[in-house]
Each structure stands twice: as structure tokens, then as C-alpha cells.
Design an enzyme around this catalytic site. Structure first.
Site, PDB file in Angstrom:
ATOM      1  N   ASP A 251      -1.536  -2.389  -4.206  1.00  0.00           N
ATOM      2  CA  ASP A 251      -1.859  -0.976  -4.057  1.00  0.00           C
ATOM      3  C   ASP A 251      -0.609  -0.136  -4.289  1.00  0.00           C
ATOM      4  O   ASP A 251       0.137   0.177  -3.363  1.00  0.00           O
ATOM      5  CB  ASP A 251      -2.496  -0.686  -2.700  1.00  0.00           C
ATOM      6  CG  ASP A 251      -3.945  -1.162  -2.638  1.00  0.00           C
ATOM      7  OD1 ASP A 251      -4.429  -1.734  -3.627  1.00  0.00           O
ATOM      8  OD2 ASP A 251      -4.583  -0.954  -1.600  1.00  0.00           O
TER       9      ASP A 251
ATOM     10  N   HIS B 206     -11.375  -3.408   6.763  1.00  0.00           N
ATOM     11  CA  HIS B 206     -11.306  -4.622   5.936  1.00  0.00           C
ATOM     12  C   HIS B 206     -11.390  -5.916   6.763  1.00  0.00           C
ATOM     13  O   HIS B 206     -10.894  -6.957   6.343  1.00  0.00           O
ATOM     14  CB  HIS B 206     -10.032  -4.626   5.084  1.00  0.00           C
ATOM     15  CG  HIS B 206      -9.847  -3.394   4.271  1.00  0.00           C
ATOM     16  ND1 HIS B 206     -10.753  -2.988   3.316  1.00  0.00           N
ATOM     17  CD2 HIS B 206      -8.871  -2.434   4.282  1.00  0.00           C
ATOM     18  CE1 HIS B 206     -10.348  -1.857   2.762  1.00  0.00           C
ATOM     19  NE2 HIS B 206      -9.217  -1.489   3.336  1.00  0.00           N
TER      20      HIS B 206
ATOM     21  N   TYR C 180      -2.175   4.412  -6.467  1.00  0.00           N
ATOM     22  CA  TYR C 180      -3.402   5.062  -6.003  1.00  0.00           C
ATOM     23  C   TYR C 180      -3.907   6.101  -7.008  1.00  0.00           C
ATOM     24  O   TYR C 180      -4.487   7.120  -6.640  1.00  0.00           O
ATOM     25  CB  TYR C 180      -3.217   5.687  -4.624  1.00  0.00           C
ATOM     26  CG  TYR C 180      -3.179   4.641  -3.529  1.00  0.00           C
ATOM     27  CD1 TYR C 180      -4.297   4.360  -2.757  1.00  0.00           C
ATOM     28  CD2 TYR C 180      -2.020   3.910  -3.280  1.00  0.00           C
ATOM     29  CE1 TYR C 180      -4.264   3.386  -1.771  1.00  0.00           C
ATOM     30  CE2 TYR C 180      -1.980   2.931  -2.297  1.00  0.00           C
ATOM     31  CZ  TYR C 180      -3.105   2.684  -1.549  1.00  0.00           C
ATOM     32  OH  TYR C 180      -3.066   1.709  -0.581  1.00  0.00           O
TER      33      TYR C 180
ATOM     34  N   ASP D  80       0.832  -1.201   0.000  1.00  0.00           N
ATOM     35  CA  ASP D  80       0.000   0.000   0.000  1.00  0.00           C
ATOM     36  C   ASP D  80       0.870   1.254   0.000  1.00  0.00           C
ATOM     37  O   ASP D  80       0.741   2.127   0.857  1.00  0.00           O
ATOM     38  CB  ASP D  80      -0.929  -0.027   1.214  1.00  0.00           C
ATOM     39  CG  ASP D  80      -1.830  -1.251   1.214  1.00  0.00           C
ATOM     40  OD1 ASP D  80      -3.029  -1.089   1.001  1.00  0.00           O
ATOM     41  OD2 ASP D  80      -1.317  -2.367   1.421  1.00  0.00           O
TER      42      ASP D  80
ATOM     43  N   HIS E 125      -3.220  -4.121   2.373  1.00  0.00           N
ATOM     44  CA  HIS E 125      -4.624  -3.707   2.406  1.00  0.00           C
ATOM     45  C   HIS E 125      -5.004  -2.939   3.681  1.00  0.00           C
ATOM     46  O   HIS E 125      -5.630  -1.889   3.610  1.00  0.00           O
ATOM     47  CB  HIS E 125      -5.523  -4.928   2.224  1.00  0.00           C
ATOM     48  CG  HIS E 125      -6.899  -4.618   1.708  1.00  0.00           C
ATOM     49  ND1 HIS E 125      -7.144  -3.633   0.781  1.00  0.00           N
ATOM     50  CD2 HIS E 125      -8.113  -5.179   1.983  1.00  0.00           C
ATOM     51  CE1 HIS E 125      -8.436  -3.614   0.498  1.00  0.00           C
ATOM     52  NE2 HIS E 125      -9.055  -4.528   1.221  1.00  0.00           N
ATOM     53  N   VAL E 126      -4.667  -3.473   4.841  1.00  0.00           N
ATOM     54  CA  VAL E 126      -4.914  -2.778   6.101  1.00  0.00           C
ATOM     55  C   VAL E 126      -3.716  -1.866   6.372  1.00  0.00           C
ATOM     56  O   VAL E 126      -2.574  -2.341   6.410  1.00  0.00           O
ATOM     57  CB  VAL E 126      -5.122  -3.762   7.262  1.00  0.00           C
ATOM     58  CG1 VAL E 126      -5.267  -3.012   8.584  1.00  0.00           C
ATOM     59  CG2 VAL E 126      -6.346  -4.626   6.996  1.00  0.00           C
TER      60      VAL E 126
END
Length: 538
Positions: A227, A375, A230, A200, A402-403
Site C-alpha cells: 500500500d 481485515h 493510494y 500502508d 494492511h491493518v
């Protein structure tokens, strides 16, 4: 007494020889000491939890080449040590209502390389492509990329430094000379020195801190667990928001601003032109466009060893790096037992020779084991479909993103502590502009409504496996959660031998030498033999 002290020192040195644990004043725990009592590190409210994107005026993301000179150069591994992919972009992207794609056949894709900087006497040729992101709606802008080149170099020697430059010599459009080191040969005694793991990432001022710390750790390989840029937090006109659905609820389609991908590639080039980067897709890479096309930027910009590993999709693949077999799985493509990905995974796992690659490491974007509200249990259907298969083949470590926080698990299987289960590490804390995750599902009032948790791109509700108290969430930090902390950072994985690996998590707010979490992950093949056929838990 003197003799006794010397004996202690001798025994300490002997222990150091037999295992990679250093004899020092600081004890580094190992999974042999677990399972550990769950720990939550208190939130440091002074941290920059809300990140800000680099503006398009930042010199680090501006175009620095002219004409058809290569830019956004990156490396990725092929299936084994003897080959590597080199990728780059030539020409300028276009964005507007009417865009005309460049002709990818108008310029060659050539890499000149060799083991001596001033004697690049080998040459490899590859292929090129252009992709477009099209939005046939009033007021929306279309995008078409520069020419993207991918060249696979083969016949390389293991653990060897090669120098290279890429481009088209007939057009006087060649890059400067870069270098890379190939992976060691696959065997139990040889491993890459350091493997950086980050998720991310985005392109914010926090991202720049993460990458600065990561470069300081001199990795030999980088895993990016989804990710990336963005770009889908932007409208096609460049307007952005930390929460797209909150700010732009009535757009006819979820827009993107594709130049953010080019900015990201330019910012990362100093690193990715030297160190191979292995990427797996996240939800921000879906990027739906006209004719139901998805993942166009992700699949076009990076080279993946999917064909070399028997996959038919860029969304899942595998590769070796020394004595490690890595499996990169797709969470946003079909994964149930009737799916092509499931059949591919069964075949790939069955072909892993643990006498050659003792370590089995898997990665995908959304976590199965995370106790944060964000999530929470979102990937439950994927977990139900694949967890038993991965467990039956003795998967050692799983990396997820993700988190936007850090969490390391005890060894776990099906929510139960299991000495033969994998260690799950959530490392979605690379620094992107969406907010840091700080709430935990076990806190009063923070448990999400169960039917709101599935991701529509991942399937239906599958969260029927409730806690022992019959609740969707735990009423305290779950036993599987060994350590969790809301901070930005990255991790470094170092395989010491075929059974011991050192995992270190670095926080952005610390000095380069200070660690936020550190543990030896120890394989126990005698205790946990690799079954290969699916386990029977009935």
C-alpha cells in the site's frame, strides 16, 4: 559492600559482552521472557486518526526538473551485496482522454558510479519502459507515464559507499551526484546497521511525520510492506475519498489517479536515492484497468530482484542483506499448493543456508495474526496454504501491513503459543488517509460476520479454524497478541548477532528518542532445529 557493588558492575559488563542487552536502568525484554500477557494500550483520542493527503500544490511533490532530467530516483537491492538497482523517471506523464506514450528508446538509461565522488569512472546501462493506465469508459481519463529507467549495477564491494549519477549524458540530462552504501557480505557476523519497516504509507501529512522520524533513525535499508501511493482512492479527474466504495459506488471500474504515484516518488526521492527500498504489493496496488491488467504501476515503477531470486513475478521474490534472508510474498496472486508461487517458495526455502544467513524474515501485506476488526482473518486461505511451510523452515520474524495500527505477537503457530513459531508484527500504521484501526474483534459487538471476511482477490472463506470456545472471534485479547496500539509510526530492526535482534517501534506523536515498543527477538536454533521437510503435527 564496595566490593559487592563492583562485582555487580563486572557481572553486568560480562553479560553485556555475551549478549547485546545493554546494562542500563531500562530493562529491554526479550522473547526469552515470553510469552507475554496480552496488553492493549488505550487509544489516545488526541491523535490525528484521520489523515489528509498532500495537495498537488505542495512544493514537495511538484516536478522540480526540466526536459529529460531524471526525477523520482530510487534504489533497490538485487539478490546479494554485489549488485543494486537504480531507477528513475524522465519526461512528463500525460493524463487525458487521448494520450500518446513517450518512446522509451528515445533516451538512454545510464548510471555512472565509483567510490570517489569526483571520479565516477564506471558505467552501467539498463532498460526503460512506459506504462499506461487505460479506462475505455465515457468521461474517464487515461494516463501514460514518463519514461521509467532501471539499471542494475554489478561487481560492487560489500559495505562500501558508492557515488553515482543517472540519466543520459548524450542529452545533457544527468542527475546530481547521489550516494549509497552496499550491504555487508552474507555471513553470521555481518548485518545492515538498521532496517526500517513501514506499511500502508500513502502521501498524507501523517506520512510526512512518519518519514521524518524514519530518516532521523538513519536506516541502511527500508522495507515497505504494501500500500504505497493510494492512487486508487481517487477518480481519474483527481476527486478523492477516504472510502472509494462509499463515495463512488457506481463507477464502471475502480478508477485511479496515477499522478499520485509521481507525487509519491518525488516526495520520497531524498530518501530513496540514498537508501534501498524493498517493496511488496498491497491491495491498493492491484489497480484493475482495461483488459484485466493489474499491478501495472507497481510492477513498472520499482525494480525487483525477482529474476535473480528465481521468481517469474514481481509480486514475490527474495534477497539477502548480510546474514538475513528476506522473503517477500504475494498475497494477491495464487499461493495454494498447486501455484507457481508455492513451488518457488519451497525451492527458495530449501536453498537457504542458515550457516550463512541465520535469520529468515518473511513479509507480505495482509496479516495472519491480527486481533483488530479491520481485515480480521481476511488472509485465512493464505495462512492455511503457507504457514506450515514457513514454520517448518524456522521463519523467525514476519512483517505485515494492511491493518492501520500496530500489533506484535508472541511466538505463535496455528493460533497456539509455540516457542518455535515466528514473531508476527503488524505495522500498517505508516499514515495513509484511510482511517486508523481502533476496534478489536474481541470487543463486544465488534466480531465481524465470518462470511464477510474473505477478500475476493485472495480466495474463498477458509476461517473454519475457530477458537477453543467454538467462536470465530476471541472474547478477550488473544494469547498470541502480546501488544497492540492504534498509533501511526514505523519500526527499526537491528540484528545484533546471529541469535539476537532488537526491534523498536516508534510512534509519530513521540520525540525521536522515545520508543513505543521495544524487544529483543531471540533465535533458539538448538531448541528449534530447522526441520526442512514439512512438519507432521498429526
Amino acid at each position: 559492600m564496595t566490593f559487592h557493588d563492583n562485582s555487580i558492575i563486572f557481572l553486568g559488563l560480562l553479560f553485556c559482552f555475551l549478549s547485546p542487552v545493554r546494562f542500563s536502568a531500562v530493562h529491554i525484554p526479550s522473547t526469552l521472557d515470553g510469552p507475554f500477557v496480552p496488553v492493549t494500550v488505550p487509544l489516545d483520542t488526541s491523535l490525528r486518526g484521520k489523515a489528509i493527503d498532500l495537495p498537488d500544490t505542495d512544493p514537495r511533490i511538484r516536478r522540480r526538473v526540466t526536459g529529460f532530467e531524471p526525477e523520482q530516483i530510487s534504489l533497490s537491492l538485487s539478490s546479494d551485496h554485489d549488485s543494486i538497482w537504480v531507477s528513475w523517471i524522465t519526461g512528463e506523464f500525460q493524463i487525458g482522454k487521448n494520450v500518446k506514450p513517450l518512446d522509451p528508446t528515445s533516451i538512454n538509461s545510464i548510471v555512472q558510479f565509483g567510490t570517489l565522488r569526483h571520479s565516477l569512472n564506471h558505467e552501467a546501462k539498463g532498460h526503460s519502459l512506459v506504462y499506461s493506465q487505460l479506462y475505455p469508459f465515457d468521461g474517464l481519463l487515461n494516463y501514460t507515464s514518463g519514461i521509467i529507467h532501471h539499471v542494475r549495477i554489478t561487481g560492487l564491494k560489500p559495505s562500501t559507499v558508492y557515488y553515482y549519477r543517472c540519466g543520459d549524458p548524450s542529452r545533457w540530462a544527468m542527475s546530481k551526484i547521489h550516494h549509497f552504501r552496499t550491504m555487508p557480505v552474507s555471513r553470521p557476523s555481518s548485518y545492515p546497521g538498521r532496517i526500517a519497516v513501514v506499511g500502508d504509507l500513502g502521501l498524507t501529512y501523517n506520512t510526512t511525520d512518519t518519514i521524518s522520524h524514519l530518516i532521523h533513525n538513519s536506516p541502511d535499508l527500508i522495507l515497505l510492506i504494501g500500500d504505497v501511493s493510494y492512487a486508487n482512492l481517487y477518480l481519474t479527474n483527481g476527486t478523492s475519498s477516504d472510502c472509494y466504495s462509499c463515495s463512488f459506488p457506481e463507477t464502471p471500474i475502480h478508477e485511479t489517479y496515477q499522478p499520485r504515484w509521481d507525487y509519491w516518488g518525488r516526495f520520497m526521492e531524498n530518501l530513496t536515492s540514498k537508501v534501498p527500498l524493498m517493496v511488496v504489493e498491497g491491495n491498493h496496488e492491484i489497480e484493475l484497468q482495461a483488459e484485466d491488467k493489474k499491478f501495472e504501476a507497481y510492477s513498472s515503477r520499482f525494480a525487483f530482484p525477482f529474476k535473480e531470486s528465481g521468481s517469474s513475478s514481481t509480486l514475490y521474490y527474495s534477497f539477502n542483506a548480510g546474514g538475513i534472508h528476506f522473503i517477500m510474498l504475494g498475497a494477491y496472486i495464487a499461493y495454494d499448493k498447486s501455484a507457481e508461487q508455492y513451488e518457488w517458495l519451497k525451492k527458495d526455502l530449501a536453498e537457504v543456508d542458515r550457516s550463512v544467513t541465520p535469520w529468515l524474515v518473511a513479509s507480505w501485506h495482509p496479516p495472519w495474526y491480527s486481533s483488530y476488526t479491520a481485515h480480521y482473518r481476511e488472509a485465512e486461505c493464505m495462512k492455511e496454504a503457507l504457514e506450515e511451510l514457513l514454520y517448518s523452515y524456522g521463519t523467525d520474524i514476519v512483517f505485515n501491513g494492511h491493518v492501520h495500527a500496530y500489533e506484535r505477537s508472541n511466538r505463535v503457530y496455528n493460533y497456539e503459543l509455540d516457542p518455535c513459531g515466528a514473531v508476527y508484527i503488524v505495522i500498517g500504521d505508516g499514515g495513509n488517509r484511510e482511517k486508523m484501526a481502533i476496534e478489536h474483534a474481541d470487543e463486544p459487538g465488534k466480531c465481524p460476520e465470518p462470511l464477510t471476511t474473505p477478500d475476493p482477490f485472495m480466495g474463498q472463506f477458509c476461517g473454519w479454524n475457530f477458537t477453543t470456545s467454538g467462536k470465530f472471534c476471541w472474547d478477550r485479547q488473544p494469547d498470541y497478541s502480546a501488544l497492540r496500539e492504534s498509533s501511526f509510526g514505523h519500526g527499526i530492526l537491528e540484528m545484533k548477532n546471529e541469535t539476537w535482534a532488537l526491534w523498536t517501534w516508534y510512534r509519530n506523536q513521540d520525540s525521536n528518542s522515545q520508543v513505543g515498543d521495544q524487544i529483543y527477538i531471540v533465535r533458539e536454533p538448538d531448541r528449534c532445529p530447522h526441520h526442512n521437510p514439512l512438519v507432521n503435527h498429526s
